[in-house]
Each structure stands twice: as structure tokens, then as C-alpha cells.
Design an enzyme around this catalytic site. Structure first.
Site, PDB file in Angstrom:
ATOM      1  N   ASP A 166     -52.370  22.350  31.543  1.00 26.68           N
ATOM      2  CA  ASP A 166     -53.069  23.368  32.325  1.00 26.68           C
ATOM      3  C   ASP A 166     -52.070  24.080  33.234  1.00 26.68           C
ATOM      4  OD1 ASP A 166     -55.157  24.853  33.221  1.00 26.68           O
ATOM      5  OD2 ASP A 166     -56.189  23.258  34.272  1.00 26.68           O
ATOM      6  N   LYS A 172     -44.988  12.915  32.657  1.00 32.30           N
ATOM      7  CA  LYS A 172     -44.448  12.406  33.920  1.00 32.30           C
ATOM      8  C   LYS A 172     -44.430  10.884  33.813  1.00 32.30           C
ATOM      9  CE  LYS A 172     -43.180  13.270  38.147  1.00 32.30           C
ATOM     10  NZ  LYS A 172     -41.761  13.470  38.346  1.00 32.30           N
ATOM     11  N   TYR A 199     -58.985  14.940  33.188  1.00 30.98           N
ATOM     12  CA  TYR A 199     -60.045  15.913  32.905  1.00 30.98           C
ATOM     13  C   TYR A 199     -61.235  15.285  32.176  1.00 30.98           C
ATOM     14  CZ  TYR A 199     -57.280  19.979  34.237  1.00 30.98           C
ATOM     15  OH  TYR A 199     -56.576  20.905  34.940  1.00 30.98           O
ATOM     16  N   ASP A 212     -42.044  17.813  35.923  1.00 32.38           N
ATOM     17  CA  ASP A 212     -41.578  18.576  37.093  1.00 32.38           C
ATOM     18  C   ASP A 212     -40.301  19.341  36.756  1.00 32.38           C
ATOM     19  OD1 ASP A 212     -40.472  16.040  36.814  1.00 32.38           O
ATOM     20  OD2 ASP A 212     -40.211  15.702  38.958  1.00 32.38           O
TER      21      ASP A 212
END
Ligand code: NAD
Length: 422
Positions: free
Chosen positions: A309, A228, A158, A285
């Protein structure tokens, strides 16, 4: 400072900082951006509710309308999306509340929301997700959800460091990455867009510190670092490593316990000091699954920008959707409250949208000012209104027993309940 198109409300005083502490007068000036799209509906409705709750608890906020997005273009000219005096008003007054701002997809100007968070260094986006009685939810036990997400707000993908396909810049970066960094067979031939994912020690550690301090102050049991890192080892993985370092090195073990190997081993057997906050890691995930299947096991989540987000929207869906979910951005002695939802252009200007998320974002702002009683009154009045069946269209369509009302009528019903409960 003097303003050109912004009116400074008379009789209000500024929130200031002295000796590293926020000083809050009873009559603070609070800048407010109503926002684009449904912002024109939920902005005024939320302002009315917040004013009512403040008055009933003996406070006197002075709202200062400032402009961004469409309202700025209308006032300042077609090419002004975020006027300097809006940014300055937010900087000068330290606290503010904003509705959603539209960001064009693909081309056009960059996100004003992201620009504000970066310019004011509002590094933590905090979203409490809790169930309100009477809200329809797709979950069997929505009341099990009581999580607070801490999303890093200033970096990750971002940060806006990206290059458009077909430009000289993107070819330069491609050549550098291929020729000098050795990734010569990684990218496909032909047009390509490229972006950078910066994750720094400073950005990661201050975010995790904030989440741990929140957990300690609010008697929470666990902070989960969500990343992740198995795939993006040097960015997301390093976020986890730096986060665990904060837990391990900056707090005594009997206050904060950094769970070893929590990514790969169940923690049921781990001996955690009584009353200590446990800090663990989870892969993003899998976390989306656990959030639904083992909702009550999670407490405070801390994560890089993109994960935050996605995860906070998904958590919001479990307790009734975007119309309900509040949020706030925090920096060094700064707070900018804003709902999770966007400007929902399809519903704009119809007096239909749900102002709850913005109202509950205002509750977060009031609590930041130390007005916990005002915050509680807002929550109780919102809950009373929804559980009695007075709701906006988004909740009405999921509840057979509900009365569907407009944004304005819903805000009036909450104000009546504030009066009854005060
Ligand atoms: P959105 O949140 O605006 O809307 C998605 C859907 O959620 C809507 O169609 C509507 O059905 C529902 N919804 C959202 N808020 C609601 C409310 N208060 N009451 C009732 N229903 C509500 O997301 P989007 O459509 O992906 O984005 C629209 C625009 O908003 C985009 O330009 C996007 O960039 C922007 N956006 C801004 C912010 C922000 O200002 N912080 C956040 C997200 C999206």
C-alpha cells in the site's frame, strides 16, 4: 442469476472459464461501480473513454452498473453498503471495474475495498507505475520509473483481525498473550487496541509466483521481494523466505535465479544466467529510498499488504501522483480493476478530478481480456492528450503551459484523440 435492482444489459455475454482458460466474447458484460466521492465524476468519464476505445478496435463491452458505498445506500437502504447482488455480479462475470469507495476512519463499517478483495479472493493487487510524457513530476528523471508492484491483498494487518480498546475481547486477548504466551512485560498498562498480522505460506507463495510469472512473460529482469523481516521475523521475514523458496524450487535456474544473501550483499558480482529473472530481497524502509535514488534498477516488486500500500502510492507520486496511477486486483481467473486513489471527498461532484487513473485501470482490464490493441490505443490517446497540454486541475497547477479543463472535457479530448489515432 436474477437481479433485483441491477439491470443486466441486453445483448451482452458473460466472460466464462473453460478448461482452466478464460473465454472472452467480443460483447462481454462488464460490471462497473462508479464509486464514492470523485467516483461520481471519474466513473462516467472513464466509462465513456473505455467504450470509445473498445468500439474503435471492434469490441462491444456491455457495462452493467452495480452499486457499493453511497450509491448502494441510496438504492438499497441506509445500512446496505455492499449489497449481496453486487458481490454476486462480480463473482458471476469474473471481470469488473470500480472507482474508489470511502472508508470511515476509526469507527464505522470496515473497508468495502478490503471486503471485496477478501470475498472474491483477489489475492494480488497489481499496480504498474510508468511515466507518461508531459506529466509534471518532482523527480529529475521520472521517465526512469517503470515498475510493477504486486501487493498481497488478503492478509497481513489488513485482514481485519483486531480488537477495540475497552472491550471484553481485547482484555481476553491481552491476558492470553501475557499469561499464556509469555509476553508479560511487553504491553503498556491501561487501555489498548490489539491486532493480528497473519502471513501464510499459501498467501505469500501464490503472490510471489504471480510476480515471477509476470516478469517471465513480460521480459523483465528482476523481481524484488520487499519486507521488514529484520524486525518482524516470523511474518515479514517468513514472507521473504517463502518467496525465495518459490524462486529457488519451482523454476529452472536458467529461467529464474534466486540471488543468495541479497539482503546483505551487493549483487553486482553475482553470476546470473543470461536471460534469467533474478529474484532478490530488500528491506522495506531502504526500498523507499532506493526507489527514488536508483529508480531504474527496479522492475517488479512483490510484497505483503501494508508495504504494498505504502510503496505503490510513493511510486505513483514519482510519476505524477494519484490522479494518474492505475491498478487491478487479480484472483484465479478474476480481475477487478481499480485506481490507486481514494474518493477524495473534498473534490467530489465538481467535475474537476482526474479520471486518468481509472481510465488506465480499464486498460489493465482490457489487457486481461486479451485486448492489447485497445489497451495501447488508450495509453497513446491519454499520453497525447496530456503532452499536448490538456489536463485536469491536479496536473495544471504544476505546469505553466497547460490548459486546465474539467473531467468531462478531458475525457472528450481523449475520445477525440482515440478517433485520430485509431
Ligand atoms: P485520496 O486518494 O482519496 O485523496 C488524496 C488526495 O489526492 C486528494 O485530496 C486529492 O488532492 C488527490 N487525488 C486523489 N485522486 C485524485 C484524482 N483522481 N484527481 C485529482 N486529485 C486526486 O486519499 P484519502 O484522502 O486518504 O482517502 C479518501 C477516502 O478514500 C477514504 O475514505 C479512504 O478510505 C478511501 N480510499 C479508497 C480507496 C479505494 O477505493 N481503493 C483507496 C484509497 C483510499
Amino acid at each position: 442469476m436474477s437481479y433485483d435492482k441491477v439491470e443486466v444489459p441486453e445483448g451482452g455475454e458473460k466472460v466464462t472459464v473453460e478448461n482452466d482458460e478464460l473465454q472472452v466474447p467480443e460483447n462481454p458484460i462488464i460490471p462497473m461501480i462508479h464509486g464514492d466521492g470523485i467516483g461520481q465524476d471519474v466513473g462516467p468519464a472513464a466509462q465513456k473513454v473505455l467504450q470509445k476505445a473498445a468500439e474503435e478496435t471492434g469490441r462491444d463491452p456491455h457495462w452493467m452498473r452495480v452499486y457499493a458505498g453511497q450509491s448502494a445506500r441510496d438504492k438499497y437502504g441506509e445500512d446496505v453498503n455492499l449489497p449481496d447482488e453486487t458481490v454476486e455480479a462480480l463473482r458471476e462475470h469474473r471481470v469488473a471495474i470500480k472507482g474508489p469507495l470511502t472508508t470511515p476512519v476509526g469507527a464505522g463499517f470496515r473497508s468495502l475495498n478490503v471486503a471485496l478483495r477478501q470475498t472474491l479472493d483477489l489475492y494480488a493487487n497489481v499496480r504498474p507505475t510508468y511515466y507518461l510524457d508531459g506529466v509534471p513530476s518532482p523527480m529529475k528523471a521520472p521517465e526512469e520509473m517503470d515498475m510493477v508492484t504486486f501487493r498481497e491483498n488478503t492478509e497481513d494487518v489488513y485482514a481485519g483481525i483486531e480488537w477495540e480498546q475497552g472491550t471484553e475481547e481485547v482484555e481476553k486477548v491481552r491476558n492470553f498473550v501475557e499469561d499464556e504466551m509469555g509476553f508479560d512485560e511487553t504491553m503498556h498498562e491501561g487501555p489498548i487496541g490489539l491486532g493480528l498480522k497473519p502471513i501464510s505460506e499459501k498467501g505469500s507463495k501464490r503472490l510471489v509466483r504471480e510476480a515471477i510469472d509476470y516478469a517471465i512473460e513480460n521480459d523483465r529482469d528482476k523481481v524484488t521481494l520487499v519486507h521488514k523481516g529484520n524486525i518482524m521475523k516470523f511474518t515479514e521475514g517468513q514472507f521473504g523466505t517463502w518467496g525465495m523458496e518459490v524462486a529457488d524450487e519451482e523454476y529452472p535456474d536458467d529461467e529464474v535465479f534466486a540471488a543468495p544473501d541479497s539482503l546483505w550483499e551487493e549483487q553486482d558480482e553475482v553470476d546470473i544466467p543470461e536471460d534469467a529473472v533474478m529474484v532478490e530481497e530488500r528491506l522495506a524502509d531502504a526500498m523507499l529510498q532506493w526507489m527514488q535514488l536508483r529508480t531504474d534498477e527496479f522492475d517488479v516488486l512483490a510484497m505483503p499488504n501494508l508495504n504494498g500500500d505504502y510503496l505503490s502510492d510513493a511510486a505513483g507520486a514519482q510519476i505524477g501522483g494519484l490522479g494518474i496511477a492505475p491498478g487491478a486486483n487479480f484472483g484465479e481467473h478474476r480481475c477487478l480493476a481499480e485506481p490507486v486513489h481514494g474518493s477524495a471527498p473534498k473534490r467530489a461532484g465538481q467535475d474537476k478530478a482526474n479520471p486518468t487513473a481509472l481510465i488506465l485501470s480499464g486498460r489493465l482490464l482490457f489487457e486481461y481480456l486479451g485486448w492489447d490493441d485497445t489497451g495501447k490505443l488508450i495509453r497513446d490517446a491519454v499520453e497525447e492528450t496530456i503532452s499536448s497540454g490538456t489536463v485536469t486541475y491536479d496536473l495544471a497547477r504544476q505546469r505553466e503551459d497547460a490548459e486546465k479543463v474539467s473531467t468531462t472535457e478531458y475525457a472528450e479530448a481523449i475520445c477525440d484523440n482515440i478517433e485520430d489515432l485509431a
